[in-house]
Enzyme design. Structure first.
Site, PDB file in Angstrom:
ATOM      1  N   GLU A 103     -16.572   5.883   5.205  1.00 33.11           N
ATOM      2  CA  GLU A 103     -15.815   5.376   6.346  1.00 33.11           C
ATOM      3  C   GLU A 103     -15.749   6.407   7.456  1.00 33.11           C
ATOM      4  O   GLU A 103     -16.299   7.502   7.341  1.00 33.11           O
ATOM      5  CB  GLU A 103     -14.426   4.910   5.925  1.00 33.11           C
ATOM      6  N   ARG A 151       0.828  -1.210   0.000  1.00 33.87           N
ATOM      7  CA  ARG A 151       0.000   0.000   0.000  1.00 33.87           C
ATOM      8  C   ARG A 151       0.862   1.261   0.000  1.00 33.87           C
ATOM      9  O   ARG A 151       0.499   2.282  -0.596  1.00 33.87           O
ATOM     10  CB  ARG A 151      -0.929  -0.020   1.230  1.00 33.87           C
ATOM     11  N   LYS A 203      -2.773   6.704   1.553  1.00 38.15           N
ATOM     12  CA  LYS A 203      -2.547   7.263   2.888  1.00 38.15           C
ATOM     13  C   LYS A 203      -1.706   8.533   2.711  1.00 38.15           C
ATOM     14  O   LYS A 203      -0.528   8.576   3.032  1.00 38.15           O
ATOM     15  CB  LYS A 203      -1.881   6.230   3.811  1.00 38.15           C
TER      16      LYS A 203
HETATM   17  C1  LIG Z   1      -5.165   3.718   7.872  1.00 37.63           C
HETATM   18  C2  LIG Z   1      -6.612   3.951   7.610  1.00 37.63           C
HETATM   19  C3  LIG Z   1      -7.593   2.963   7.788  1.00 37.63           C
HETATM   20  C4  LIG Z   1      -7.282   1.615   8.381  1.00 37.63           C
HETATM   21  O1  LIG Z   1      -6.359   0.873   7.669  1.00 37.63           O
HETATM   22  P1  LIG Z   1      -5.584  -0.309   8.382  1.00 37.63           P
HETATM   23  O2  LIG Z   1      -4.683  -0.834   7.335  1.00 37.63           O
HETATM   24  O3  LIG Z   1      -6.594  -1.291   8.832  1.00 37.63           O
HETATM   25  O4  LIG Z   1      -4.856   0.299   9.536  1.00 37.63           O
HETATM   26  C5  LIG Z   1      -8.889   3.246   7.428  1.00 37.63           C
HETATM   27  N1  LIG Z   1      -9.238   4.457   6.948  1.00 37.63           N
HETATM   28  C6  LIG Z   1      -8.351   5.436   6.784  1.00 37.63           C
HETATM   29  C7  LIG Z   1      -8.804   6.738   6.236  1.00 37.63           C
HETATM   30  C8  LIG Z   1      -7.011   5.215   7.120  1.00 37.63           C
HETATM   31  O5  LIG Z   1      -6.125   6.182   6.971  1.00 37.63           O
END
Ligand SMILES: *Cc1c(COP(=O)(O)O)cnc(C)c1O
Length: 347
Positions: free
Chosen positions: A227, A89, A191
């Site tokens: 989300e 990722r 991210k």
């Molecule tokens: C990091 C993140 C998540 C969760 O991802 P994981 O890989 O499970 O830690 C979900 N939503 C957002 C916006 C994030 O930045």
């Protein structure tokens, strides 16, 4: 196979850990010039790094990050959880922001060396975890809008406790129609640091009104839930588990993917990734959110502009079971049928 001696742990009050920064001994640091491969990095003392005021990251937000954790387990060793997924990722996020991606094997090596060098900061079994934060920033100076001339890759770590105060207490979330987290075809599935800067104001307003977090709707027509600010959303209704499908504006969580697999394989639930309306969420039997930091956190109440809905005062049975299985695998209390656990104390 050799086992690294686990030295005496740091003198930290492990029962009082929160999700906040505790500086540790060292961090990993590597640099790269645009168009050149990444230099081999090094462990350096944790601390400030000098950057130009004209750095790409400071002026135009050219930065991406990851989040993963190391756990002390019942086998008295330290493990990571699916770090290969974070590595992959991280490459995708970097590519979206014109950042030279860190090769996946370099990512894994740097995470492992940082954890090994800070092993005495990994909390005791069941007292928390060592949060691992890899970042890449455009640190070279730029004036016009373009990719920075050079980049810095840092991995730092911090012992942490629960992300939400109270740990396993049910959250109260607000569905916002005033803000969107991510646009279709934007950076919601990366991210990218800017996504989080943009979420601070909606979160501040929600917290002032007594909510714990915000549920975002899709930007195109506000028909579907997407989300929570930093965690993915799940609903359970009549033994069917649903989560919003990954349409480009949702972050593809490693915890989300793990929960889907556990629910299907180990709990024999029907799991669907699809569009979900606010009404469906309000009528669900159980609602929870997932993330490396949030783990699996139950949602007890949801408020929209029109109504306030109580989902449940207590943690739902499926939410609890999923959480027990996930955290059980991470602490090697249960068999890991997937090969998700990645030991760092043996080599
Ligand atoms: C990091 C993140 C998540 C969760 O991802 P994981 O890989 O499970 O830690 C979900 N939503 C957002 C916006 C994030 O930045």
């Amino acid at each position: 196979m050799k086992t690294v001696e686990i030295e005496a742990l740091q003198d930290i009050n492990w029962d009082k850990l929160t999700f906040s920064l505790t500086p540790t001994r060292s961090m990993y640091l590597a640099r790269c010039a645009l168009g050149k491969p990444w230099e081999t990095g090094d462990l350096v003392p944790f601390g400030d790094i000098p950057v130009s005021p004209a750095a790409g990251v400071l002026n135009y937000g050219q930065g991406v990050f990851e989040g993963t954790k190391a756990f002390r387990t019942v086998k008295d060793r330290v493990v990571l959880f699916r770090p290969d997924r974070n590595a992959r990722r991280f490459v995708k996020s970097a590519e979206r922001l014109c950042i030279p991606p860190v090769p996946e094997d370099m990512f894994l090596d740097s995470v492992v060396s940082t954890v090994r060098d800070n092993m005495d900061f990994v909390p005791p079994l069941d007292k928390g975890s060592l949060y691992i934060r890899p970042c890449i920033w455009g640190t070279g100076p730029v004036l016009g809008v373009k990719p920075a001339s050079s980049y810095t890759f840092v991995v730092y770590v911090s012992p942490v406790g629960p992300y939400f105060r109270g740990g396993m207490t049910c959250l109260h979330l607000k569905v916002t129609r005033f803000f969107h987290r991510a646009a279709p075809k934007g950076t919601g599935n990366a991210k990218a640091i800017g996504n989080y800067a943009a979420s601070l104001f909606p979160l501040k307003l929600a917290k002032e009104k007594g909510f714990d977090e915000v549920i975002y709707l899709n930007a195109a027509n506000e028909k579907w839930v997407e989300e929570v600010g930093s965690a993915n959303l799940f609903i359970l209704k009549d033994d069917v588990l649903k989560t919003p499908r990954l349409g480009g504006s949702i972050l593809p969580g490693v915890t989300r993917d793990s929960v889907i697999q556990i629910a299907r394989d180990l709990l024999s639930l029907d799991v669907h990734e699809l569009d979900i309306t606010v009404d469906e969420v309000l009528q669900a039997d159980e609602v929870f959110c997932t993330g490396t930091a949030a783990v699996i956190t139950p949602i007890g109440q949801i408020t929209t502009d029109q109504e306030h809905q109580v989902i449940g005062e207590d943690v739902g049975p499926v939410t609890r079971e999923l959480r027990d299985i996930l955290t059980g695998i991470q602490r090697e209390k249960r068999e890991d049928p997937y090969g998700w656990v990645y030991p760092v104390t043996e080599f």
